[in-house]
Design an enzyme around this catalytic site. Structure first.
Site, PDB file in Angstrom:
ATOM      1  N   ARG A 181     -29.983  12.050 -31.061  1.00  0.00           N
ATOM      2  CA  ARG A 181     -30.067  11.976 -32.530  1.00  0.00           C
ATOM      3  C   ARG A 181     -28.700  11.819 -33.210  1.00  0.00           C
ATOM      4  O   ARG A 181     -28.448  12.392 -34.265  1.00  0.00           O
ATOM      5  CB  ARG A 181     -30.796  13.186 -33.124  1.00  0.00           C
ATOM      6  CG  ARG A 181     -32.210  13.361 -32.623  1.00  0.00           C
ATOM      7  CD  ARG A 181     -33.170  12.278 -33.100  1.00  0.00           C
ATOM      8  NE  ARG A 181     -34.423  12.410 -32.383  1.00  0.00           N
ATOM      9  CZ  ARG A 181     -34.721  11.697 -31.282  1.00  0.00           C
ATOM     10  NH1 ARG A 181     -33.884  10.799 -30.805  1.00  0.00           N
ATOM     11  NH2 ARG A 181     -35.869  11.866 -30.677  1.00  0.00           N
ATOM     12  N   CYS A 237     -38.568  16.632 -38.845  1.00  0.00           N
ATOM     13  CA  CYS A 237     -38.203  17.810 -38.060  1.00  0.00           C
ATOM     14  C   CYS A 237     -36.885  18.377 -38.570  1.00  0.00           C
ATOM     15  O   CYS A 237     -35.924  17.647 -38.777  1.00  0.00           O
ATOM     16  CB  CYS A 237     -38.075  17.436 -36.585  1.00  0.00           C
ATOM     17  SG  CYS A 237     -39.678  17.256 -35.801  1.00  0.00           S
ATOM     18  N   GLU A 308     -31.384  19.436 -37.449  1.00  0.00           N
ATOM     19  CA  GLU A 308     -31.381  17.997 -37.215  1.00  0.00           C
ATOM     20  C   GLU A 308     -31.138  17.277 -38.540  1.00  0.00           C
ATOM     21  O   GLU A 308     -30.533  16.235 -38.601  1.00  0.00           O
ATOM     22  CB  GLU A 308     -32.717  17.545 -36.622  1.00  0.00           C
ATOM     23  CG  GLU A 308     -32.659  16.114 -36.129  1.00  0.00           C
ATOM     24  CD  GLU A 308     -33.983  15.379 -36.149  1.00  0.00           C
ATOM     25  OE1 GLU A 308     -34.018  14.256 -36.671  1.00  0.00           O
ATOM     26  OE2 GLU A 308     -34.964  15.920 -35.635  1.00  0.00           O
TER      27      GLU A 308
END
Ligand code: EPU
Length: 314
Positions: A181, A237, A308
């Site tokens: 990510r 998320c 995140e």
């Protein structure tokens, strides 16, 4: 705060493409966040370069907004200029095709879903992993967006960047690498000011090799996501999946935190790694909820969850 002189300069150059005191809650999927001093939407490279020159000369801080789908903006907002590439940098087209390798160029401001649809319409394989991921191509590149089926790094060939104050250039492997990510720029790509390059677009290497795109499988992927993830205001998320064998969502769920509500922020009942804004949440509500979730999961399972989503502003 911007000076009146600087505001006038922006208005003279960008007319209706600059707005002042823009609530970031209107530009983020989580629907929270105070005002940005200015939001500028340059429509081409020339305008973008002019803007960057103005910002550099005045020392006004800036940042690039993608689709705002992975972003938590704090309640007092963002000082300086937020720039959006969604007006002029959103084209998608095939730029090169061999027998089974096709290069598709997509602008940073294009929706990732538009790139998926384009691939599907042209029977191209490779974007399947991204079906259902919200946000822009630029955001997806910077976040190395992905699912368990793959991520941007598996298809991205090169990136068009503007490295202030240089001219735009196209860079490939060696200038950047990927993490889970994330996109990591090589040190040579970081400007003296410490700024990372602005992503203007990228070329995606897709293929025709495996025959027709399986539309039924893609629809199933969308349906599964609709069933396992909440549809309200959220930023997707909230935490990265930790290195443990349990996902963040599972850990938060097992810690009994589903439904936990702080103000108008709530740990989703559908997927525990989502925090939803029930309507009038503040950034502080969301941040407090995140803090409680982190503390509880650490206490119960000894796992430190890392956000995140990106948190910006004052
Ligand atoms: N689970 C629970 N309770 C929950 C949520 C999940 O027990 O409340 C369990 C599930 O049953 C499953 C496991 O946890 O066994 C993993 O859940 P899921 O399949 O939903 O995947 P995830 O790891 O939670 C990742 C991505 C999502 C992406 C999905 C589907 C991360 C942090 N999350 O979620 O991405 O949509 O896979 O591919 O990588 C995002 O990045 O914003 C995002 C939502």
């Amino acid at each position: 705060m911007l000076t009146d002189v600087f505001k006038k300069l922006l208005t003279d150059r960008f007319s209706e493409r600059v707005r002042f005191d823009v609530p970031m809650s209107e530009h983020t999927s989580l629907r929270v966040g105070g005002p940005a001093d200015a939001l500028v939407m340059p429509t081409d490279t020339r305008e973008l370069m002019d803007l960057m020159k103005m910002l550099e000369q005045t020392g006004v801080p800036w940042l690039v907004l993608g689709g705002g789908t992975n972003l938590l903006v704090r309640d007092r907002g963002v000082r300086g200029v937020v720039l959006s590439l969604q007006q002029g940098f959103s084209g998608i087209k095939i730029v090169k095709s061999d027998i089974d390798n096709i290069l598709v160029h997509a602008g940073a401001g294009a929706r990732l879903s538009a790139l998926c649809r384009y691939a599907q319409a042209n029977n191209l394989q490779g974007m399947n992993f991204a079906v259902g991921i919200p946000g822009t191509v630029g955001g997806a590149v910077i976040m190395n967006a992905g699912t368990e089926k793959g991520s941007v790094e598996s298809v991205l060939k090169d990136i068009d960047v503007l490295n202030v104050p240089d001219k735009p250039e196209t860079v490939s492997g060696g200038s950047f690498s990927f993490s889970y990510r994330g996109l990591i720029w090589d040190r040579s790509m970081i400007a003296e000011s410490g700024h990372e390059p602005i992503v203007l677009g990228g070329r995606f290497e897709l293929s025709t090799a495996e025959g027709l795109v399986d539309q039924a499988a893609e629809e199933e992927q969308r349906a599964r996501r609709r069933q396992s993830q909440p549809t309200g205001y959220s930023a997707g998320c909230v935490f990265k999946n930790p290195a443990s064998d349990m996902s963040a969502g599972r850990l938060i769920d097992l810690a009994g935190l589903k439904g936990l509500r702080i103000g108008e922020a709530q740990v989703s009942e559908v997927h525990a790694n989502f925090i939803v804004n029930l309507g009038r949440a503040s950034a502080a509500d969301i941040l407090r909820t995140m803090e409680i979730v982190r503390e509880k999961v650490l206490q119960e399972y000894g796992v430190e969850l890392e956000p995140e989503i990106r948190i910006i502003g004052e």
